[in-house]
Motif scaffolding. Structure first.
Motif, short mmCIF file in Angstrom:
data_model
loop_
_atom_site.label_atom_id
_atom_site.label_comp_id
_atom_site.label_asym_id
_atom_site.label_seq_id
_atom_site.Cartn_x
_atom_site.Cartn_y
_atom_site.Cartn_z
N ALA A 281 7.11 -5.88 -4.42
CA ALA A 281 6.53 -6.22 -3.15
C ALA A 281 5.07 -6.71 -3.29
O ALA A 281 4.78 -7.57 -2.48
CB ALA A 281 6.11 -4.72 -2.45
N GLN A 282 4.51 -6.60 -4.50
CA GLN A 282 3.47 -7.28 -4.69
C GLN A 282 3.57 -8.77 -4.68
O GLN A 282 2.67 -9.68 -4.38
CB GLN A 282 2.64 -6.67 -6.00
CG GLN A 282 1.83 -5.47 -5.71
CD GLN A 282 0.99 -5.15 -6.99
OE1 GLN A 282 1.74 -5.00 -8.08
NE2 GLN A 282 -0.13 -4.65 -6.99
N VAL B 28 5.93 -10.59 -3.34
CA VAL B 28 6.52 -11.08 -2.34
C VAL B 28 4.95 -11.45 -1.45
O VAL B 28 4.83 -12.30 -1.05
CB VAL B 28 7.40 -10.33 -1.32
CG1 VAL B 28 7.49 -10.77 -0.13
CG2 VAL B 28 8.72 -10.24 -2.29
N HIS B 29 4.22 -10.24 -1.49
CA HIS B 29 2.93 -10.28 -0.56
C HIS B 29 2.02 -11.43 -1.37
O HIS B 29 1.58 -12.22 -0.62
CB HIS B 29 2.35 -9.09 -0.80
CG HIS B 29 1.00 -9.15 -0.10
ND1 HIS B 29 -0.48 -9.09 -0.78
CD2 HIS B 29 0.58 -9.05 1.28
CE1 HIS B 29 -1.30 -9.18 0.37
NE2 HIS B 29 -0.77 -9.05 1.48
N THR B 30 1.87 -11.54 -2.59
CA THR B 30 1.17 -12.84 -3.15
C THR B 30 1.63 -14.10 -2.73
O THR B 30 0.82 -15.32 -2.40
CB THR B 30 1.18 -12.55 -4.66
OG1 THR B 30 0.45 -11.21 -4.91
CG2 THR B 30 0.28 -13.79 -5.16
N ALA B 31 3.08 -14.27 -2.96
CA ALA B 31 3.58 -15.63 -2.47
C ALA B 31 3.63 -15.86 -0.93
O ALA B 31 2.84 -16.92 -0.78
CB ALA B 31 5.12 -15.57 -2.78
N GLY C 152 0.82 -1.18 -0.15
CA GLY C 152 0.11 -0.08 0.10
C GLY C 152 0.77 1.27 0.07
O GLY C 152 0.69 2.17 -0.67
N ALA C 153 1.75 1.34 0.82
CA ALA C 153 2.83 2.49 0.96
C ALA C 153 3.36 2.85 -0.23
O ALA C 153 3.57 3.74 -0.75
CB ALA C 153 3.75 2.31 2.05
N LEU C 154 4.01 1.72 -0.99
CA LEU C 154 4.59 1.76 -2.18
C LEU C 154 3.76 2.10 -3.62
O LEU C 154 4.17 2.74 -4.37
CB LEU C 154 5.38 0.25 -2.70
CG LEU C 154 6.75 0.12 -1.86
CD1 LEU C 154 7.22 -1.22 -2.10
CD2 LEU C 154 7.83 1.45 -1.93
#
Length: 129
Positions: A77-78, A80-83, A29-31
């Motif tokens: 970042a997306q 990493v988050h998805t994984a 969200g921040a990115l």
């Protein structure tokens, strides 16, 4: 050195993973905000500015590069988050456990063993798959 076995997998505490998922969601969200601010603010202002001299090419290129890096960071970042979301999803663990209700590391199957006369016979000792 110890090995990671079936019982370790079953008793694995996913609390830290869930915390990491929440942290990466915040980071995404921040990115996303940083990416939007860079693209809609910094890049537009840089392209609209009347740069002259050496700054004209250097500054515009620097700003374009920075905006691209923010977009790349957001995409990573997306990922990493998805994984992490996939790893922490209870449905994937449940599906695996349903398909593998008991450890299948060992199975019984006759193993060919050479006899003294050169022939083979079946040995019923367990073997690794």
């Amino acid at each position: 050195m110890s090995t990671f076995g079936y019982s370790d997998l079953i008793s694995l505490d996913l609390g830290k993973l869930e915390t990491a998922v929440a942290d990466w969601k915040t980071m995404v969200g921040a990115l996303a905000k940083l990416k939007a601010d860079a693209g809609e603010g910094m890049l537009k202002k840089s392209e609209a500015a009347r740069w002259q001299g050496v700054n004209a090419s250097v500054t515009r290129e620097f700003v374009r590069s920075a905006v691209k890096k923010f977009a790349d960071l957001h995409a990573q970042a997306q990922s990493v988050h998805t994984a992490e979301v996939d790893a922490a999803a209870p449905s994937s663990t449940t599906i695996w456990a349903d398909q593998h209700p008991t450890p299948t590391l060992f199975r019984s199957r006759p193993t060919p063993v050479a006899t003294a006369d050169g022939r083979t016979r079946a040995d019923d000792s367990p073997e690794l798959r």
